[in-house]
Design a protein around this motif. Structure first.
Motif, PDB file in Angstrom:
ATOM      1  N   ASN A 164       1.978  -0.126 -10.075  1.00 38.75           N
ATOM      2  CA  ASN A 164       2.468   1.078  -9.283  1.00 38.75           C
ATOM      3  C   ASN A 164       1.359   2.128  -9.005  1.00 38.75           C
ATOM      4  N   SER A 165       0.210   2.251  -9.723  1.00 39.23           N
ATOM      5  CA  SER A 165      -0.953   3.241  -9.379  1.00 39.23           C
ATOM      6  C   SER A 165      -1.707   2.640  -8.137  1.00 39.23           C
ATOM      7  N   ILE A 203      -0.864  -3.063   0.579  1.00 42.46           N
ATOM      8  CA  ILE A 203      -2.323  -3.545  -0.149  1.00 42.46           C
ATOM      9  C   ILE A 203      -2.176  -5.018  -0.091  1.00 42.46           C
ATOM     10  N   THR A 204      -3.350  -5.407  -0.069  1.00 38.93           N
ATOM     11  CA  THR A 204      -3.533  -6.975  -0.535  1.00 38.93           C
ATOM     12  C   THR A 204      -4.335  -6.892  -1.645  1.00 38.93           C
ATOM     13  N   LEU A 205      -3.406  -7.368  -2.581  1.00 37.21           N
ATOM     14  CA  LEU A 205      -3.913  -7.259  -3.968  1.00 37.21           C
ATOM     15  C   LEU A 205      -4.723  -8.535  -4.522  1.00 37.21           C
ATOM     16  N   VAL A 212       4.105 -12.521   7.416  1.00 36.89           N
ATOM     17  CA  VAL A 212       5.368 -13.096   7.375  1.00 36.89           C
ATOM     18  C   VAL A 212       6.104 -12.602   6.037  1.00 36.89           C
ATOM     19  N   TYR A 213       7.321 -12.009   6.261  1.00 38.37           N
ATOM     20  CA  TYR A 213       8.279 -11.480   4.932  1.00 38.37           C
ATOM     21  C   TYR A 213       8.763 -12.604   4.350  1.00 38.37           C
ATOM     22  N   VAL A 214       8.454 -12.532   2.808  1.00 40.71           N
ATOM     23  CA  VAL A 214       8.812 -13.420   2.029  1.00 40.71           C
ATOM     24  C   VAL A 214      10.069 -12.824   1.064  1.00 40.71           C
ATOM     25  N   ASP A 215      10.056 -11.853   0.443  1.00 42.73           N
ATOM     26  CA  ASP A 215      11.268 -11.123  -0.076  1.00 42.73           C
ATOM     27  C   ASP A 215      10.766  -9.740  -0.622  1.00 42.73           C
ATOM     28  N   THR A 216      11.963  -9.090  -1.041  1.00 40.11           N
ATOM     29  CA  THR A 216      11.842  -7.725  -1.552  1.00 40.11           C
ATOM     30  C   THR A 216      12.093  -7.724  -2.929  1.00 40.11           C
ATOM     31  N   PHE A 217      10.998  -6.973  -3.733  1.00 39.73           N
ATOM     32  CA  PHE A 217      11.258  -6.847  -5.194  1.00 39.73           C
ATOM     33  C   PHE A 217      11.354  -5.522  -5.689  1.00 39.73           C
ATOM     34  N   ASN A 218      11.951  -5.206  -6.929  1.00 39.19           N
ATOM     35  CA  ASN A 218      11.712  -3.918  -7.538  1.00 39.19           C
ATOM     36  C   ASN A 218      10.548  -4.194  -8.360  1.00 39.19           C
ATOM     37  N   LEU A 219       9.948  -2.802  -8.788  1.00 36.43           N
ATOM     38  CA  LEU A 219       8.646  -2.965  -9.551  1.00 36.43           C
ATOM     39  C   LEU A 219       8.633  -3.874 -10.736  1.00 36.43           C
ATOM     40  N   VAL A 222      -5.806 -10.359 -18.762  1.00 35.31           N
ATOM     41  CA  VAL A 222      -4.319  -9.961 -19.451  1.00 35.31           C
ATOM     42  C   VAL A 222      -3.367  -9.716 -18.231  1.00 35.31           C
ATOM     43  N   ALA A 223      -2.233  -9.731 -18.570  1.00 34.12           N
ATOM     44  CA  ALA A 223      -0.927  -9.426 -17.598  1.00 34.12           C
ATOM     45  C   ALA A 223      -1.317  -8.073 -17.176  1.00 34.12           C
ATOM     46  N   LEU A 224      -1.095  -7.943 -16.091  1.00 34.17           N
ATOM     47  CA  LEU A 224      -0.684  -6.268 -15.289  1.00 34.17           C
ATOM     48  C   LEU A 224       0.386  -5.673 -15.745  1.00 34.17           C
ATOM     49  N   THR A 225       0.396  -4.488 -15.733  1.00 34.75           N
ATOM     50  CA  THR A 225       1.632  -3.355 -16.184  1.00 34.75           C
ATOM     51  C   THR A 225       2.254  -3.063 -14.928  1.00 34.75           C
ATOM     52  N   ASN A 226       3.427  -2.523 -15.280  1.00 33.76           N
ATOM     53  CA  ASN A 226       4.182  -1.790 -14.127  1.00 33.76           C
ATOM     54  C   ASN A 226       3.391  -0.554 -13.696  1.00 33.76           C
ATOM     55  N   ASP A 227       2.839   0.264 -14.612  1.00 33.80           N
ATOM     56  CA  ASP A 227       1.896   1.461 -14.268  1.00 33.80           C
ATOM     57  C   ASP A 227       0.403   0.914 -13.686  1.00 33.80           C
TER      58      ASP A 227
END
Length: 113
Positions: A29-30, A38-40, A74-81, A21-26
Motif C-alpha cells: 500500500n505504501s 506502478i510497475t512493481l 492489457v487489463y487482467v483483473d481487479t483485486f482488493n489489497l 520474505v513475503a511482502l505485507t499489505n502495508d
C-alpha cells in the motif's frame, strides 16, 4: 526474445522491492503514496544490481481497488489489497497460496489476449 516492443515498456514507473520474505499489505500500500500506477519489480534480497525479477503492472483506482495489467497494458483483473498482496507473494514465489494457484491455473493461464 520478448513478443512485445521492450523499448516502450514499462508504461508505469518501476518500483523495486528486494526481499526474501513475503511482502505485507502495508509495504504494498505504501508503494502508492506518490503514484497511482506502478510497475512493481519483486527480486531476491541479494544478487547482481541489474538482475531481473517478477514484474507487476498495477493501477490503484479511486475506490482503493487495484487493477493488474500485463506489461503491454492489457487489463487482467481487479483485486482488493489483501488479494493483490497474496497474488504478488504467490506469483513471485514468496508465499504459496492454493486459492491463487487455482485462480492462475483456471483464469490467467488460459488467457488468449
Amino acid at each position: 526474445m520478448p513478443n512485445f516492443d521492450l523499448s516502450q515498456q514499462p508504461q508505469y514507473p518501476i518500483v523495486t522491492k528486494d526481499t526474501d520474505v513475503a511482502l505485507t499489505n502495508d509495504q504494498v500500500n505504501s508503494l502508492f503514496s506518490t503514484n497511482d500506477s506502478i510497475t512493481l519489480c519483486v527480486r531476491s534480497d541479494s544478487g547482481h544490481p541489474n538482475r531481473g525479477g517478477y514484474f507487476f503492472c498495477i493501477h490503484k483506482t479511486d475506490n482503493s481497488s487495484f487493477q493488474l495489467e500485463t506489461i503491454e497494458g492489457v487489463y487482467v483483473d481487479t483485486f482488493n489489497l489483501d488479494t493483490l498482496v497474496n497474488f504478488i507473494n504467490h506469483a513471485s514465489g514468496k508465499r504459496f497460496d492454493s486459492e491463487l494457484l487455482d485462480y492462475c491455473q483456471n483464469s490467467i493461464n488460459f488467457r488468449t489476449d
